[in-house]
Design a protein around this motif. Structure first.
Motif, PDB file in Angstrom:
ATOM      1  N   MET A   1       0.838  -1.204   0.000  1.00 53.56           N
ATOM      2  CA  MET A   1       0.000   0.000   0.000  1.00 53.56           C
ATOM      3  C   MET A   1       0.870   1.250   0.000  1.00 53.56           C
ATOM      4  O   MET A   1       1.844   1.350   0.740  1.00 53.56           O
ATOM      5  CB  MET A   1      -0.888  -0.070   1.246  1.00 53.56           C
ATOM      6  CG  MET A   1      -1.528   1.242   1.593  1.00 53.56           C
ATOM      7  SD  MET A   1      -3.242   1.157   1.997  1.00 53.56           S
ATOM      8  CE  MET A   1      -3.662   2.869   1.770  1.00 53.56           C
ATOM      9  N   THR A   2       0.562   2.199  -0.852  1.00 52.66           N
ATOM     10  CA  THR A   2       1.271   3.482  -0.869  1.00 52.66           C
ATOM     11  C   THR A   2       0.252   4.575  -0.608  1.00 52.66           C
ATOM     12  O   THR A   2      -0.925   4.409  -0.900  1.00 52.66           O
ATOM     13  CB  THR A   2       1.930   3.740  -2.234  1.00 52.66           C
ATOM     14  OG1 THR A   2       0.945   3.599  -3.253  1.00 52.66           O
ATOM     15  CG2 THR A   2       3.064   2.765  -2.496  1.00 52.66           C
ATOM     16  N   SER A   3       0.714   5.680  -0.016  1.00 51.43           N
ATOM     17  CA  SER A   3      -0.254   6.745   0.245  1.00 51.43           C
ATOM     18  C   SER A   3      -0.271   7.737  -0.919  1.00 51.43           C
ATOM     19  O   SER A   3       0.710   7.889  -1.646  1.00 51.43           O
ATOM     20  CB  SER A   3       0.070   7.453   1.554  1.00 51.43           C
ATOM     21  OG  SER A   3       1.425   7.812   1.561  1.00 51.43           O
ATOM     22  N   PHE A   4      -1.398   8.378  -1.073  1.00 47.19           N
ATOM     23  CA  PHE A   4      -1.581   9.360  -2.142  1.00 47.19           C
ATOM     24  C   PHE A   4      -0.769  10.606  -1.803  1.00 47.19           C
ATOM     25  O   PHE A   4      -0.915  11.175  -0.718  1.00 47.19           O
ATOM     26  CB  PHE A   4      -3.075   9.674  -2.237  1.00 47.19           C
ATOM     27  CG  PHE A   4      -3.430  10.759  -3.205  1.00 47.19           C
ATOM     28  CD1 PHE A   4      -2.782  10.877  -4.425  1.00 47.19           C
ATOM     29  CD2 PHE A   4      -4.440  11.665  -2.898  1.00 47.19           C
ATOM     30  CE1 PHE A   4      -3.120  11.867  -5.327  1.00 47.19           C
ATOM     31  CE2 PHE A   4      -4.793  12.667  -3.791  1.00 47.19           C
ATOM     32  CZ  PHE A   4      -4.132  12.771  -5.005  1.00 47.19           C
ATOM     33  N   THR A   5       0.126  11.011  -2.729  1.00 56.95           N
ATOM     34  CA  THR A   5       1.013  12.141  -2.460  1.00 56.95           C
ATOM     35  C   THR A   5       0.814  13.225  -3.525  1.00 56.95           C
ATOM     36  O   THR A   5       1.634  13.366  -4.429  1.00 56.95           O
ATOM     37  CB  THR A   5       2.481  11.672  -2.487  1.00 56.95           C
ATOM     38  OG1 THR A   5       2.670  10.877  -3.684  1.00 56.95           O
ATOM     39  CG2 THR A   5       2.827  10.825  -1.278  1.00 56.95           C
TER      40      THR A   5
ATOM     41  N   HIS B  26       5.721   0.262  -6.655  1.00 58.26           N
ATOM     42  CA  HIS B  26       4.444   0.100  -5.935  1.00 58.26           C
ATOM     43  C   HIS B  26       3.488   1.251  -6.242  1.00 58.26           C
ATOM     44  O   HIS B  26       2.267   1.060  -6.269  1.00 58.26           O
ATOM     45  CB  HIS B  26       4.680   0.029  -4.426  1.00 58.26           C
ATOM     46  CG  HIS B  26       5.415  -1.196  -4.008  1.00 58.26           C
ATOM     47  ND1 HIS B  26       4.856  -2.452  -4.018  1.00 58.26           N
ATOM     48  CD2 HIS B  26       6.696  -1.374  -3.594  1.00 58.26           C
ATOM     49  CE1 HIS B  26       5.737  -3.347  -3.622  1.00 58.26           C
ATOM     50  NE2 HIS B  26       6.872  -2.718  -3.368  1.00 58.26           N
ATOM     51  N   LYS B  27       4.045   2.465  -6.436  1.00 60.20           N
ATOM     52  CA  LYS B  27       3.181   3.610  -6.771  1.00 60.20           C
ATOM     53  C   LYS B  27       2.507   3.386  -8.122  1.00 60.20           C
ATOM     54  O   LYS B  27       1.350   3.763  -8.320  1.00 60.20           O
ATOM     55  CB  LYS B  27       3.993   4.916  -6.838  1.00 60.20           C
ATOM     56  CG  LYS B  27       4.637   5.359  -5.554  1.00 60.20           C
ATOM     57  CD  LYS B  27       3.671   6.034  -4.607  1.00 60.20           C
ATOM     58  CE  LYS B  27       3.389   7.480  -4.905  1.00 60.20           C
ATOM     59  NZ  LYS B  27       2.552   8.062  -3.803  1.00 60.20           N
ATOM     60  N   ASN B  30      -0.094   0.490  -7.761  1.00 59.16           N
ATOM     61  CA  ASN B  30      -1.284   0.938  -7.026  1.00 59.16           C
ATOM     62  C   ASN B  30      -2.095   1.970  -7.803  1.00 59.16           C
ATOM     63  O   ASN B  30      -3.284   2.143  -7.552  1.00 59.16           O
ATOM     64  CB  ASN B  30      -0.901   1.479  -5.649  1.00 59.16           C
ATOM     65  CG  ASN B  30      -0.411   0.376  -4.730  1.00 59.16           C
ATOM     66  OD1 ASN B  30      -0.606  -0.799  -5.014  1.00 59.16           O
ATOM     67  ND2 ASN B  30       0.236   0.754  -3.647  1.00 59.16           N
ATOM     68  N   ASP B  37      -6.239  -0.676  -3.345  1.00 55.11           N
ATOM     69  CA  ASP B  37      -5.994   0.578  -2.619  1.00 55.11           C
ATOM     70  C   ASP B  37      -5.477   1.599  -3.608  1.00 55.11           C
ATOM     71  O   ASP B  37      -4.271   1.807  -3.736  1.00 55.11           O
ATOM     72  CB  ASP B  37      -4.940   0.339  -1.525  1.00 55.11           C
ATOM     73  CG  ASP B  37      -5.442  -0.629  -0.483  1.00 55.11           C
ATOM     74  OD1 ASP B  37      -6.575  -0.431  -0.018  1.00 55.11           O
ATOM     75  OD2 ASP B  37      -4.706  -1.569  -0.154  1.00 55.11           O
ATOM     76  N   ASP B  39      -4.038   4.491  -5.662  1.00 59.37           N
ATOM     77  CA  ASP B  39      -3.188   5.645  -5.381  1.00 59.37           C
ATOM     78  C   ASP B  39      -3.148   6.514  -6.636  1.00 59.37           C
ATOM     79  O   ASP B  39      -2.456   6.186  -7.598  1.00 59.37           O
ATOM     80  CB  ASP B  39      -1.781   5.148  -5.016  1.00 59.37           C
ATOM     81  CG  ASP B  39      -0.827   6.301  -4.751  1.00 59.37           C
ATOM     82  OD1 ASP B  39      -1.222   7.471  -4.960  1.00 59.37           O
ATOM     83  OD2 ASP B  39       0.314   6.028  -4.342  1.00 59.37           O
ATOM     84  N   SER B  41      -1.674   9.165  -7.385  1.00 59.41           N
ATOM     85  CA  SER B  41      -0.530  10.076  -7.544  1.00 59.41           C
ATOM     86  C   SER B  41      -0.077  10.240  -8.993  1.00 59.41           C
ATOM     87  O   SER B  41       0.202  11.357  -9.449  1.00 59.41           O
ATOM     88  CB  SER B  41       0.661   9.600  -6.708  1.00 59.41           C
ATOM     89  OG  SER B  41       0.291   9.472  -5.353  1.00 59.41           O
TER      90      SER B  41
END
Lengths: 140, 139
Positions: A1-5, B26-27, B30, B37, B39, B41
């Motif tokens: 899981m990566t967070s939205f940046t 991974h970015k 995702n 999940d 992402d 970005s």
């Protein structure tokens, strides 16, 4: 899981914009990375200089980033290397056959309002999504 | 001079990819995994890249030539054809499997990431095989 940046994404995108803008304004060239890589192979015997410099710069840019960020190590995918190799092989074939990749079609082509590039970008995002879906949710 | 511009453009591109963490597979995965999940970005990287470059390209293309050359070397292709469709689909599958496209693979070399090295080598293998296939298929 990566967070939205969103902020670092926008900032990074803006820096990529300055990169593609100066390459077009000064050299009249598209910053299509698969194309630049490919044109180092024969029979493209001319204009090697800026291409080698650009690819060297791509690596140097990563080093510049590391100067300002302490011990950042990008996480690895942690798939077996043969699977990464298979992915790279398809990326190589596909980007040549489709005349471009994420940078050439997804940035430079879309910024030029090219219909071909819009089609290419939607296609590779769609198939990228499909292959991730199969790997993560079906094969698991 | 075109070499210096190439170098500067490459450094900026690599720096931008690194700041946006697009060198992190991974970015990418995702982003492509919209039912997981998600992402978004990568979409913001594209927005950040596209708005300034679309405006700048519009002005640059009004010129007859770039500053350091007698002509632009950009694609004039217009038609959506089979190679574009099949190639982009193949590219997408490889991108989804690996989490790397060519730019992050090259920039990833600076992080001594063995996956990036495998990517760069296998991309070149793909180029060579593609050349072979096209030569065989086209009359």
């Amino acid at each position: 899981m990566t967070s939205f940046t969103p902020y670092s994404a926008l900032l990074g995108g803006g820096i990529i914009a300055t990169s593609v803008i100066i390459l077009l304004l000064f050299n009249g060239r598209t910053a299509g990375i698969s194309g630049i890589m490919h044109e180092l192979l024969p029979p493209h015997y001319t204009h090697y200089g800026w291409r080698i410099a650009f690819l060297l710069g791509l690596v140097l840019g990563g080093f510049v980033f590391q100067l300002f960020s302490d011990d950042y190590a990008p996480p690895r995918q942690d798939s077996p290397l043969w699977l990464i190799g298979l992915g790279g092989f398809l990326v190589g074939i596909g980007s040549r056959y489709g005349s471009g990749c994420t940078s050439g079609h997804g940035v430079c082509g879309l910024a030029s309002f090219s219909k071909r590039s819009l089609f290419a970008t939607l296609t590779f995002m769609g198939f990228g999504g499909l292959s991730v879906f199969v790997i993560k949710h079906i094969i698991g | 001079m075109t070499i210096l511009i190439g170098l500067l453009s490459g450094i900026l591109f690599g720096l931008g990819l690194s700041i946006a963490d697009m060198i992190n597979p991974h970015k990418i995965i995702n982003f492509l995994d919209i039912v997981g999940d998600w992402d978004p970005s990568l979409a913001f990287v594209m927005i950040g890249a596209l708005i300034p470059s679309a405006i700048a390209f519009y002005w640059i293309r009004k010129r007859n030539a770039p500053l350091l050359d007698s002509q632009f070397h950009t694609s004039n292709l217009k038609h959506i054809d089979r190679p574009l469709m099949l190639g982009s689909a193949t590219f997408g599958v490889g991108w989804g499997i690996s989490g790397f496209c060519p730019g992050p693979a090259v920039t990833g070399l600076s992080f001594f990431n063995p996956e990036a090295l495998v990517m760069v080598i296998s991309i070149y293998l793909g180029f060579i095989v593609q050349k072979f296939i096209v030569k065989k298929l086209s009359p």
